[in-house]
Design a protein around this motif. Structure first.
Motif, PDB file in Angstrom:
ATOM      1  N   LEU A 212       5.598  24.191 -46.939  1.00 49.86           N
ATOM      2  CA  LEU A 212       4.251  23.450 -46.738  1.00 49.86           C
ATOM      3  C   LEU A 212       3.230  24.559 -45.758  1.00 49.86           C
ATOM      4  N   PRO A 217      -3.939  25.974 -50.298  1.00 49.36           N
ATOM      5  CA  PRO A 217      -4.513  24.743 -49.946  1.00 49.36           C
ATOM      6  C   PRO A 217      -4.544  23.902 -51.265  1.00 49.36           C
ATOM      7  N   VAL A 220      -1.585  21.684 -51.676  1.00 47.92           N
ATOM      8  CA  VAL A 220      -1.121  20.853 -50.663  1.00 47.92           C
ATOM      9  C   VAL A 220      -1.094  19.235 -51.232  1.00 47.92           C
ATOM     10  N   GLN A 224       2.263  17.006 -51.165  1.00 48.15           N
ATOM     11  CA  GLN A 224       2.354  15.726 -50.316  1.00 48.15           C
ATOM     12  C   GLN A 224       2.791  14.594 -51.272  1.00 48.15           C
ATOM     13  N   THR A 230       6.138  14.213 -45.383  1.00 48.96           N
ATOM     14  CA  THR A 230       5.516  15.363 -44.716  1.00 48.96           C
ATOM     15  C   THR A 230       4.301  14.748 -43.930  1.00 48.96           C
ATOM     16  N   GLN A 231       3.921  13.534 -44.248  1.00 47.27           N
ATOM     17  CA  GLN A 231       2.644  12.856 -43.821  1.00 47.27           C
ATOM     18  C   GLN A 231       3.148  11.319 -42.902  1.00 47.27           C
ATOM     19  N   THR A 259      -9.950  15.741 -41.784  1.00 48.82           N
ATOM     20  CA  THR A 259      -9.620  16.853 -41.221  1.00 48.82           C
ATOM     21  C   THR A 259     -10.827  17.265 -39.905  1.00 48.82           C
ATOM     22  N   ASN A 308      -2.960  28.774 -44.482  1.00 48.95           N
ATOM     23  CA  ASN A 308      -3.430  28.235 -45.420  1.00 48.95           C
ATOM     24  C   ASN A 308      -3.841  26.732 -44.872  1.00 48.95           C
ATOM     25  N   THR A 310      -2.784  24.489 -42.522  1.00 48.47           N
ATOM     26  CA  THR A 310      -1.784  23.707 -42.158  1.00 48.47           C
ATOM     27  C   THR A 310      -1.517  24.089 -40.539  1.00 48.47           C
ATOM     28  N   THR A 326       5.692  21.495 -39.493  1.00 50.86           N
ATOM     29  CA  THR A 326       4.347  21.688 -40.298  1.00 50.86           C
ATOM     30  C   THR A 326       3.699  20.255 -40.939  1.00 50.86           C
ATOM     31  N   THR A 328      -0.228  18.730 -42.610  1.00 49.53           N
ATOM     32  CA  THR A 328      -1.734  19.180 -43.155  1.00 49.53           C
ATOM     33  C   THR A 328      -2.553  18.983 -41.982  1.00 49.53           C
ATOM     34  N   ASP A 330      -5.378  17.070 -41.653  1.00 44.09           N
ATOM     35  CA  ASP A 330      -6.124  15.911 -41.314  1.00 44.09           C
ATOM     36  C   ASP A 330      -5.414  14.918 -40.428  1.00 44.09           C
TER      37      ASP A 330
END
Length: 495
Positions: A212, A217, A220, A224, A230-231, A259, A308, A310, A326, A328, A330
């Protein structure tokens, strides 16, 4: 031939010219210094060979010696132009490698042109993609699939950012989702209870974090979708289910991911940057604020923004495994753009510490995950994730020593605090205390809540900070008040 607006041939010519100029700068320096020195010798006393102080400094400096500390122009250009042309040639090789990659049919994002890394190797991408696709329908035997997954994971970790991004772009969503399915399934096959399937959680998280942090970008969302772990989710929190935090009275509607525009840091790290907002994880946030107070550099060094966009945060898991997690950029946000999660005063670093913690923490192997999984627990449990060190109960044996211990002795807390430890305390879940406490503590006192120690007064009182943030003033507590209104003092070592 130009590639995306860059002409490698012309850039190579310019780099060679800079190299030549750099090599000749020493000769130019000596000639100019000789001229100025001769002129100075022929002038009357008190007159200078040049009105320019930089040129006047060359008088007598006939042999430039940049390696011995002399950094005067034009001799210093030898090193500066040399470094510049070396960097240019390295970037030109990367550019030529990307051009060859595109010629072979691999997609190349515009952002890859600005990466400072080894030129991409199409064979490495071909091999990694083929081995990823070969996982479909493969018979892994009775020993499980871990060996195969470790091989693919190692290949993916070894790819440069441009190589990995090309692979993710070309791989089908089905290929990536199936890889995630294999990674996350660590159950035995049913045929062999001793087989090894999937990757252990720390190794799985580590390889996905590395990926990630590298991809473009544009890739991404695809990443995801294939790797939803990863979120962290926020739909299992009180803030989502109840529309706010009933302790501090904050409410919300329309929680969504967005974000922030604020930077990670505005003016360094401070405990006053930490504002808990609406998730019920005061036990973690109090520890984070206390650590920010005791060792702000450690906190600042533990977070970084990747090229990127992240963000990576240094975390230890419950097994003591150290890694960079790592995520994102947001964050949970309400419909008006206000942060729901822990945030700072114009800086976002506390939110990413909390998001990383929500990705890693679980009370047990099968516990609830995400932001809901970090609501309501013991401050002592947060320290291993923040520092890799276990926390301790200050009531379980006594910090003052045998014969001196009192379960709520403020002197015991002061000794721990003065030794460099982060110290936290909590309040009982007692509605009568909520309604009947010293009025000067308003609006900062709350039951069933965690606080961190900010310091002590000269007359022996303890000063407690509320992780709700700087708009809630610290409260000063005497020994008698502490005995009645507080409990559970705990501590952990700041690095």
């Amino acid at each position: 031939m130009a590639f995306r607006g860059f002409d490698a041939g012309k850039l190579s010519t310019l780099a060679n010219d800079l190299d030549t100029l750099g090599r000749n700068s020493g000769k130019l320096h000596s000639r100019l210094a000789t001229l100025l020195t001769t002129a100075q010798q022929n002038l009357p006393p008190g007159q200078n060979a040049s009105r320019n102080p930089d040129l006047q400094d060359l008088v007598g400096d006939l042999v430039p010696m940049p390696f011995f500390g002399r950094r005067r122009l034009p001799g210093s250009l030898g090193g500066e132009l040399g470094d510049m042309q070396t960097s240019m040639k390295r970037r030109i090789k990367q550019l030529e490698g990307l051009q060859e990659l595109e010629r072979r049919g691999y997609p190349v994002g515009d952002g890859a042109l600005f990466l400072d890394e080894q030129p991409p190797d199409p064979k490495k991408i071909d091999d990694a993609l083929r081995h990823l696709q070969e996982l479909q329908g493969k018979d892994f035997g009775t020993n499980g699939n871990r060996d195969d997954l470790e091989k693919v994971s190692g290949e993916l970790d070894g790819l440069t950012a441009a190589e990995l991004d090309a692979l993710v772009t070309k791989a089908s969503p089905k290929d990536l989702a199936f890889y995630n399915q294999l990674l996350t399934n660590t159950d035995d096959s049913g045929w062999n209870p001793f087989d090894e399937n999937g990757l252990p959680e720390d190794r799985r998280r580590d390889t996905l974090s590395r990926m990630l942090a590298k991809i473009s970008p544009e890739n991404v969302p695809k990443f995801q979708a294939a790797f939803p772990g990863t979120q962290p989710t926020f739909t299992n929190t009180g803030a989502y289910e109840d529309g706010g935090n009933n302790q501090n009275g904050q409410s919300n509607s329309g929680i969504h991911w967005a974000t922030p525009s604020d930077p990670l840091f505005k003016d360094g790290v401070s405990a006053d940057d930490v504002n808990q907002h609406q998730f019920g994880d005061c036990w973690y946030v109090a520890s984070l604020a206390g650590l920010a107070q005791k060792d702000p550099k450690f906190v600042q060094d533990g977070i970084k923004q990747n090229p990127n966009g992240t963000v990576s945060v240094r975390v230890w898991d419950k097994s003591g495994n150290y890694q960079w997690v790592t995520m994102t950029a947001d964050l949970p946000t309400d419909q008006n753009g206000n942060p729901i999660s822990t945030y700072g005063n114009g800086e976002s670093w506390p939110a990413y510490y909390e998001k990383a913690f929500a990705m890693v923490y679980s009370d047990d192997g099968d516990g609830e995950r995400g932001y809901g999984g970090i609501e309501g627990d013991d401050p002592k449990k947060s320290s291993p994730y923040l520092t890799g060190k276990e926390g301790e109960d200050l009531t379980a044996g006594g910090f003052l020593g045998i014969g001196e211990h009192d379960d709520k002795n403020i002197a015991s807390l002061k000794k721990a605090f003065d030794s460099g430890k982060v110290v936290t305390v909590s309040t009982p879940d007692d509605e009568s205390l909520e309604k009947n406490h010293p009025p000067e503590w308003e609006p900062s006192y709350c039951t069933n809540h965690a606080y961190y120690v900010r310091g002590f007064t000269d007359d022996g009182k303890i000063i407690l900070g509320n992780p709700w943030g700087s708009s809630y003033p610290p409260i000063t507590v005497s020994q008698d008040q502490f005995n009645k209104y507080f409990q559970g003092p705990e501590a952990f070592d700041a690095p």
